[in-house]
Motif scaffolding. Structure first.
Motif, mmCIF file in Angstrom:
data_model
loop_
_atom_site.group_PDB
_atom_site.id
_atom_site.type_symbol
_atom_site.label_atom_id
_atom_site.label_comp_id
_atom_site.label_asym_id
_atom_site.label_seq_id
_atom_site.Cartn_x
_atom_site.Cartn_y
_atom_site.Cartn_z
ATOM 1 N N ARG A 56 11.814 35.931 3.344
ATOM 2 C CA ARG A 56 12.956 35.123 3.762
ATOM 3 C C ARG A 56 12.441 33.708 4.016
ATOM 4 N N VAL A 57 13.144 32.720 3.463
ATOM 5 C CA VAL A 57 12.743 31.321 3.568
ATOM 6 C C VAL A 57 13.926 30.533 4.123
ATOM 7 N N VAL A 58 13.664 29.642 5.084
ATOM 8 C CA VAL A 58 14.713 28.774 5.624
ATOM 9 C C VAL A 58 14.209 27.337 5.675
ATOM 10 N N THR A 59 15.161 26.402 5.576
ATOM 11 C CA THR A 59 14.821 24.987 5.728
ATOM 12 C C THR A 59 16.006 24.256 6.338
ATOM 13 N N PHE A 60 15.686 23.239 7.128
ATOM 14 C CA PHE A 60 16.671 22.349 7.731
ATOM 15 C C PHE A 60 16.591 20.956 7.097
ATOM 16 N N GLN A 61 15.704 20.774 6.126
ATOM 17 C CA GLN A 61 15.435 19.472 5.537
ATOM 18 C C GLN A 61 16.524 19.105 4.525
ATOM 19 N N LYS A 62 17.195 17.971 4.752
ATOM 20 C CA LYS A 62 18.330 17.568 3.921
ATOM 21 C C LYS A 62 17.995 17.468 2.438
ATOM 22 N N PRO A 63 16.882 16.829 2.041
ATOM 23 C CA PRO A 63 16.583 16.750 0.600
ATOM 24 C C PRO A 63 16.401 18.122 -0.048
ATOM 25 N N LEU A 64 15.779 19.038 0.673
ATOM 26 C CA LEU A 64 15.573 20.370 0.119
ATOM 27 C C LEU A 64 16.885 21.128 0.014
#
Length: 143
Positions: A56-64
């Motif tokens: 499971r992968v999460v990101t909060f980074q807008k560009p990603l």
């Protein structure tokens, strides 16, 4: 003085289209599942055994998140680099649940290693985005 190292890197395929949600504070979060395959020789059965691990992968980074929203689809081959993150949450019945995730933060990276078949130009580097510099620590994930 060395404090430790928390880094996870996987190359695999997206198991489904990325799930992008908007949190109560208006920030967006993207969650995806990446499948990695491995095989080994089973001496007793005298055959090759294939095994799939799900990450499971999460990101909060807008560009990603924008990259995933535009180009992410089930089956795409990706490289993910981030930090392992364990968190505890409660399900609908009030039971404690635990999740281990790879969080792609400002030090992480995500890159598509293939091209979408219907949109692929003939040449050029793969779609890639590096996370921007941090502004605040990552908020709690709402799921």
């Amino acid at each position: 003085m060395a404090y430790g190292l928390n880094r996870a890197e996987v190359i695999g395929h997206l198991g489904h289209d990325p799930e992008i949600r908007t949190m109560q504070n208006g920030d967006r979060v993207a969650a995806l599942s990446v499948a990695t395959d491995e095989s080994y020789w089973d001496r007793n059965a005298r055959e090759t055994v294939k095994r799939t691990q799900w990450h499971r992968v999460v990101t909060f980074q807008k560009p990603l998140i924008e990259l995933l929203d535009k180009h992410g689809s089930s089956g795409r081959k990706v490289f993910v680099s981030g930090k392992m993150w364990h968190r505890k949450w409660q399900d609908r019945d009030g039971n404690d649940r635990y999740t281990m995730e790879i969080v792609v933060n400002q030090d992480g990276r995500m890159e598509f290693l293939d091209r979408p078949e219907d949109k692929a130009p003939a040449s050029g580097p793969p779609a890639e985005a590096a996370a921007p510099p941090p502004s605040d620590p990552a908020p709690e994930i709402p799921f």
